[in-house]
Design a protein around this motif. Structure first.
Motif, PDB file in Angstrom:
ATOM      1  N   ARG A  22       4.771  11.704  -5.823  1.00 29.63           N
ATOM      2  CA  ARG A  22       5.254  11.165  -4.422  1.00 29.63           C
ATOM      3  C   ARG A  22       6.281   9.703  -5.072  1.00 29.63           C
ATOM      4  O   ARG A  22       5.466   9.081  -6.284  1.00 29.63           O
ATOM      5  N   ALA A  23       7.008   9.456  -4.283  1.00 31.14           N
ATOM      6  CA  ALA A  23       7.680   8.285  -4.433  1.00 31.14           C
ATOM      7  C   ALA A  23       7.018   7.075  -4.718  1.00 31.14           C
ATOM      8  O   ALA A  23       7.361   6.038  -5.363  1.00 31.14           O
ATOM      9  N   SER A  24       6.184   6.580  -3.584  1.00 26.31           N
ATOM     10  CA  SER A  24       5.222   5.622  -3.898  1.00 26.31           C
ATOM     11  C   SER A  24       4.834   5.524  -4.581  1.00 26.31           C
ATOM     12  O   SER A  24       3.324   4.237  -4.868  1.00 26.31           O
ATOM     13  N   ARG A  25       4.024   6.538  -5.534  1.00 21.65           N
ATOM     14  CA  ARG A  25       3.409   6.305  -6.442  1.00 21.65           C
ATOM     15  C   ARG A  25       3.701   5.817  -7.701  1.00 21.65           C
ATOM     16  O   ARG A  25       3.841   4.728  -8.578  1.00 21.65           O
ATOM     17  N   ALA A  26       5.446   6.627  -7.525  1.00 18.95           N
ATOM     18  CA  ALA A  26       6.200   5.606  -8.712  1.00 18.95           C
ATOM     19  C   ALA A  26       6.246   3.890  -8.534  1.00 18.95           C
ATOM     20  O   ALA A  26       6.405   3.168  -9.425  1.00 18.95           O
ATOM     21  N   GLN A  27       6.876   3.733  -7.519  1.00 17.37           N
ATOM     22  CA  GLN A  27       7.192   2.428  -7.000  1.00 17.37           C
ATOM     23  C   GLN A  27       5.537   1.603  -7.064  1.00 17.37           C
ATOM     24  O   GLN A  27       5.534  -0.183  -7.467  1.00 17.37           O
ATOM     25  N   ILE A  71       3.475  15.532 -19.513  1.00 15.44           N
ATOM     26  CA  ILE A  71       4.717  15.259 -18.563  1.00 15.44           C
ATOM     27  C   ILE A  71       5.553  13.767 -18.333  1.00 15.44           C
ATOM     28  O   ILE A  71       4.433  13.242 -17.706  1.00 15.44           O
ATOM     29  N   GLY A  72       6.348  13.959 -18.631  1.00 13.67           N
ATOM     30  CA  GLY A  72       7.089  12.866 -18.573  1.00 13.67           C
ATOM     31  C   GLY A  72       8.195  12.588 -16.367  1.00 13.67           C
ATOM     32  O   GLY A  72       8.568  13.217 -16.511  1.00 13.67           O
ATOM     33  N   SER A  73       6.163  12.514 -15.924  1.00 13.36           N
ATOM     34  CA  SER A  73       7.138  12.398 -14.407  1.00 13.36           C
ATOM     35  C   SER A  73       8.343  10.948 -14.238  1.00 13.36           C
ATOM     36  O   SER A  73       9.203  11.666 -13.169  1.00 13.36           O
ATOM     37  N   HIS A  74       9.347  10.426 -15.033  1.00 15.65           N
ATOM     38  CA  HIS A  74      10.158   9.772 -15.309  1.00 15.65           C
ATOM     39  C   HIS A  74      11.216  10.178 -15.533  1.00 15.65           C
ATOM     40  O   HIS A  74      12.023   9.727 -14.862  1.00 15.65           O
ATOM     41  N   ALA A  82       1.096  -1.247   0.048  1.00 14.53           N
ATOM     42  CA  ALA A  82       0.091  -0.052   0.416  1.00 14.53           C
ATOM     43  C   ALA A  82       0.651   0.929  -0.037  1.00 14.53           C
ATOM     44  O   ALA A  82       1.762   1.554   0.135  1.00 14.53           O
ATOM     45  N   ASP A  83       0.504   2.424  -0.507  1.00 17.39           N
ATOM     46  CA  ASP A  83       0.715   3.689  -0.581  1.00 17.39           C
ATOM     47  C   ASP A  83       1.028   4.275   0.915  1.00 17.39           C
ATOM     48  O   ASP A  83       0.722   4.019   1.930  1.00 17.39           O
ATOM     49  N   GLU A  84       2.323   4.208   1.354  1.00 20.39           N
ATOM     50  CA  GLU A  84       2.809   4.650   2.737  1.00 20.39           C
ATOM     51  C   GLU A  84       1.849   5.684   3.416  1.00 20.39           C
ATOM     52  O   GLU A  84       2.269   6.171   4.519  1.00 20.39           O
ATOM     53  N   VAL A  89      11.168   2.291 -16.867  1.00 19.40           N
ATOM     54  CA  VAL A  89       9.153   1.943 -16.688  1.00 19.40           C
ATOM     55  C   VAL A  89       9.549   4.318 -17.771  1.00 19.40           C
ATOM     56  O   VAL A  89       9.911   4.794 -16.752  1.00 19.40           O
ATOM     57  N   ARG A  90       8.464   4.106 -18.057  1.00 22.58           N
ATOM     58  CA  ARG A  90       8.521   5.531 -18.667  1.00 22.58           C
ATOM     59  C   ARG A  90       6.656   5.852 -18.651  1.00 22.58           C
ATOM     60  O   ARG A  90       6.478   5.341 -18.938  1.00 22.58           O
ATOM     61  N   VAL A  91       6.493   6.913 -17.459  1.00 22.73           N
ATOM     62  CA  VAL A  91       5.105   7.074 -17.482  1.00 22.73           C
ATOM     63  C   VAL A  91       4.736   8.712 -17.503  1.00 22.73           C
ATOM     64  O   VAL A  91       5.591   9.699 -17.352  1.00 22.73           O
ATOM     65  N   TYR A  92       4.316   8.630 -18.617  1.00 22.64           N
ATOM     66  CA  TYR A  92       3.714  10.052 -18.839  1.00 22.64           C
ATOM     67  C   TYR A  92       1.830  10.446 -18.725  1.00 22.64           C
ATOM     68  O   TYR A  92       0.890   9.853 -18.410  1.00 22.64           O
ATOM     69  N   ASP A  93       2.013  11.530 -18.040  1.00 24.90           N
ATOM     70  CA  ASP A  93       0.866  12.305 -17.323  1.00 24.90           C
ATOM     71  C   ASP A  93       0.369  13.191 -18.308  1.00 24.90           C
ATOM     72  O   ASP A  93       1.178  14.036 -18.727  1.00 24.90           O
ATOM     73  N   HIS A  94      -1.170  13.351 -18.894  1.00 26.44           N
ATOM     74  CA  HIS A  94      -1.521  14.183 -19.839  1.00 26.44           C
ATOM     75  C   HIS A  94      -2.100  15.419 -18.492  1.00 26.44           C
ATOM     76  O   HIS A  94      -2.905  15.028 -17.701  1.00 26.44           O
ATOM     77  N   PHE A  95      -1.920  16.405 -18.181  1.00 23.83           N
ATOM     78  CA  PHE A  95      -2.597  17.376 -17.820  1.00 23.83           C
ATOM     79  C   PHE A  95      -3.659  18.150 -18.349  1.00 23.83           C
ATOM     80  O   PHE A  95      -3.024  18.744 -20.258  1.00 23.83           O
ATOM     81  N   LYS A  96      -5.027  19.002 -18.459  1.00 18.56           N
ATOM     82  CA  LYS A  96      -5.127  19.994 -19.508  1.00 18.56           C
ATOM     83  C   LYS A  96      -6.336  21.240 -18.414  1.00 18.56           C
ATOM     84  O   LYS A  96      -7.316  21.201 -18.508  1.00 18.56           O
ATOM     85  N   PRO A  97      -5.170  21.541 -17.982  1.00 16.88           N
ATOM     86  CA  PRO A  97      -6.152  22.914 -16.826  1.00 16.88           C
ATOM     87  C   PRO A  97      -6.460  24.064 -17.162  1.00 16.88           C
ATOM     88  O   PRO A  97      -5.761  23.772 -18.869  1.00 16.88           O
ATOM     89  N   GLY A  98      -7.880  24.151 -16.705  1.00 16.43           N
ATOM     90  CA  GLY A  98      -8.280  25.231 -18.057  1.00 16.43           C
ATOM     91  C   GLY A  98      -8.037  26.397 -16.611  1.00 16.43           C
ATOM     92  O   GLY A  98      -7.506  26.989 -16.120  1.00 16.43           O
TER      93      GLY A  98
END
Length: 539
Positions: A328-333, A389-392, A234-236, A347-356
């Motif tokens: 958070r580091a726990s999310r990458a784990q 955004i590539g969080s990796h 679990a997420d610490e 492992v490459r992780v891309y997060d997509h955002f669309k703030p208005g």
């Protein structure tokens, strides 16, 4: 375990089943283990012509730690304030639940599935037995946890009486802070050093005790093992911090579990001052509930619900929170675990955002925020900034952490002030409703379920909540009694949760004498028609 209140147990038995012996065993076990205990009883007549109940209280702190002080026990059970009910007959179990003895958030119910038919059941010309499945559904619905098995069959197989089986079930449940050996010593008669001298009756009782102990304890151990396995992955950061003693002392034990989760969430969301505001707000609800229900017969259910929904609302989602959670580091784990990546896998992780515009305006002062949102409304299409955004990567993680560091700006933003004002309106309605009638305040507190999601979903939920408060909780109605208001609020809340479009909510409002929600103006956006070719076809 609450170390300031006794552990309460109601034993329900039929005539001749040894309920009195069971009670004596429990009290002797407690005293030999060094704990204070007390029992009272209401003897019945015989078989199914009268109820035979025994009430036991055990203080969970050893006498050696009390410094000469002695706890004060109650002589009778309080409906809704029991930690456990143990019964040797299924219909008797549901009868006690019908008397209000069991609370869904608090009471552990241990019952035999066996039936001893009542006189009314025997008098029916046909099959007059109560439906066993419906009885089980009642037990499930009105218990924190439940263990139902055939105690009579276990007693017959062991050659003993059902009281020994009930003792084993109580021991296996972990209700009291006694080891298994303490119970067995009392059943043996105190002679634990010479097992070969145990009489046939005691040996049979120990067999029944062991069978029931394993029946109840084995599922508990399996559930605990599964929880431990899940906790390792679990997420610490999601694990709540221990509740500060000063905060715990302000609230009764039934509130502590949700209070600890809510306090940890708000503290993680903002800071210690914000967590203190959460406690202050919840204390107002507790004071109102104690005034309406001094004995705590309803298990402080209103304060419990507010501890849950108040924390969720105070920790509303914004771009700062989203960036913080995604960095958070726990999310990458967790992500690496989900894709089963090896130690040397990339492992490459891309997060997509669309703030208005509304997301950015939320962090600006009110005057500037209004100018930004007004500019956005004047546009042909709402403004938004698509981001990938590539969080990796170092650059991506730096961007997320920079945005997450703007937590200090949240308090100065327009949305923070707006959310706090709305929360206070809801809180005032809960407090006022609780002081007028406990159920009214409880129903208003449950309306916190309407606040969920983000964006338009979140705004719609807040609008529905405020409409219910303004027109059902406080405004004059044809039947303005607290009971009628509580019924109307419950119906409106369930309608709002069942129908996203809001038609059911409007119907429920009108049915109870309140106006429907006002129709909101929707902007009409004119779009240019695509140019057409000479042949009349669009290009």
């Amino acid at each position: 375990m609450n170390r300031t209140q006794p552990i309460t147990l109601l034993i329900c038995a039929l005539g001749g089943e040894g309920g009195g012996v069971l009670t004596e065993w429990l009290v002797d076990t407690a005293r030999h283990a060094g704990y204070a205990a007390q029992s009272t009883s209401i003897p019945g007549v015989a078989q199914r012509t009268g109820a035979t109940t025994y009430y036991v209280e055990v203080f969970p702190v050893p006498l050696a730690e009390l410094g000469g002080r002695r706890p004060v026990f109650s002589l009778s059970p309080v409906p809704g304030a029991l930690d456990a009910i143990v019964s040797s007959e299924l219909l008797e179990t549901t009868r006690q639940i019908g008397n209000g003895m069991s609370a869904a958030q608090r009471t552990l119910v241990i019952s035999s599935s066996a039936r001893t038919l009542t006189t009314a059941e025997r008098m029916q010309p046909g099959d007059g037995r109560a439906d066993g499945q419906r009885l089980l559904e009642v037990v499930k619905a009105f218990s924190r946890a439940h263990h139902v098995f055939d105690m009579g069959a276990a007693a017959r197989e062991a050659g003993t009486v059902v009281s020994a089986v009930m003792l084993g079930a109580i021991a296996g449940s972990g209700l009291f802070p006694f080891p298994r050996e303490a119970y067995e010593r009392v059943v043996r008669g105190g002679d634990a050093g010479a097992p070969e001298k145990i009489g046939k009756m005691a040996a049979a009782s120990l067999r029944g005790f062991a069978a029931a102990f394993d029946t109840v304890n084995t599922p508990r151990e399996q559930a605990a093992m599964v929880s431990r396995l899940l906790d390792t992955s679990a997420d610490e950061s999601a694990r709540p911090l221990p509740l500060p003693p000063a905060v715990a002392a302000q609230f009764p034990a039934p509130v502590h579990d949700l209070l600890a989760l809510g306090h940890a969430r708000v503290l993680d969301y903002q800071d210690a001052d914000y967590a203190a505001l959460y406690v202050e707000r919840l204390a107002r609800v507790l004071a109102a509930e104690r005034a309406a229900d001094p004995a705590g017969a309803d298990g402080f259910a209103t304060t419990r619900e507010m501890a849950r929904w108040l924390a969720l609302w105070m920790a509303f989602d914004d771009i700062v929170r989203v960036a913080e959670l995604k960095s958070r580091a726990s999310r990458a784990q967790r992500v690496r675990g989900e894709v089963r990546a090896g130690e040397h896998d990339i492992v490459r992780v891309y997060d997509h955002f669309k703030p208005g515009a509304p997301e950015f305006a939320a962090l600006l002062p009110a005057a500037l925020a209004h100018r930004v949102t007004a500019w956005d409304r004047r546009r042909a299409t709402p403004w938004a900034m698509p981001l990938k955004i590539g969080s990796h990567s170092v650059a991506g993680m730096t961007a997320l952490r920079l945005l997450a560091s703007l937590r200090w700006l949240r308090r100065r933003g327009s949305r923070f002030a707006e959310e706090q004002a709305l929360i206070d309106r809801w809180l005032d309605a809960v407090v006022a409703g609780t002081r007028a009638d406990w159920r009214l305040g409880h129903e208003v507190a449950l309306c916190g379920r309407l606040i969920k999601g983000y964006g338009s979903t979140n705004e719609r939920g807040k609008s529905n909540l405020l409409h219910v408060i303004d027109h059902l909780a406080t405004a004059p109605l044809s039947d303005g009694s607290p009971a009628a208001r509580a019924t109307a609020i419950a119906a409106a809340r369930e309608a709002a949760l069942a129908d996203e479009a809001g038609n059911a909510l409007d119907a429920a409002l009108v049915r109870h004498g309140a106006p429907p929600r006002p129709v909101k103006a929707q902007p009409i956006r004119w779009m240019k028609r695509p140019p057409q070719s000479a042949a009349g076809h669009r290009t």
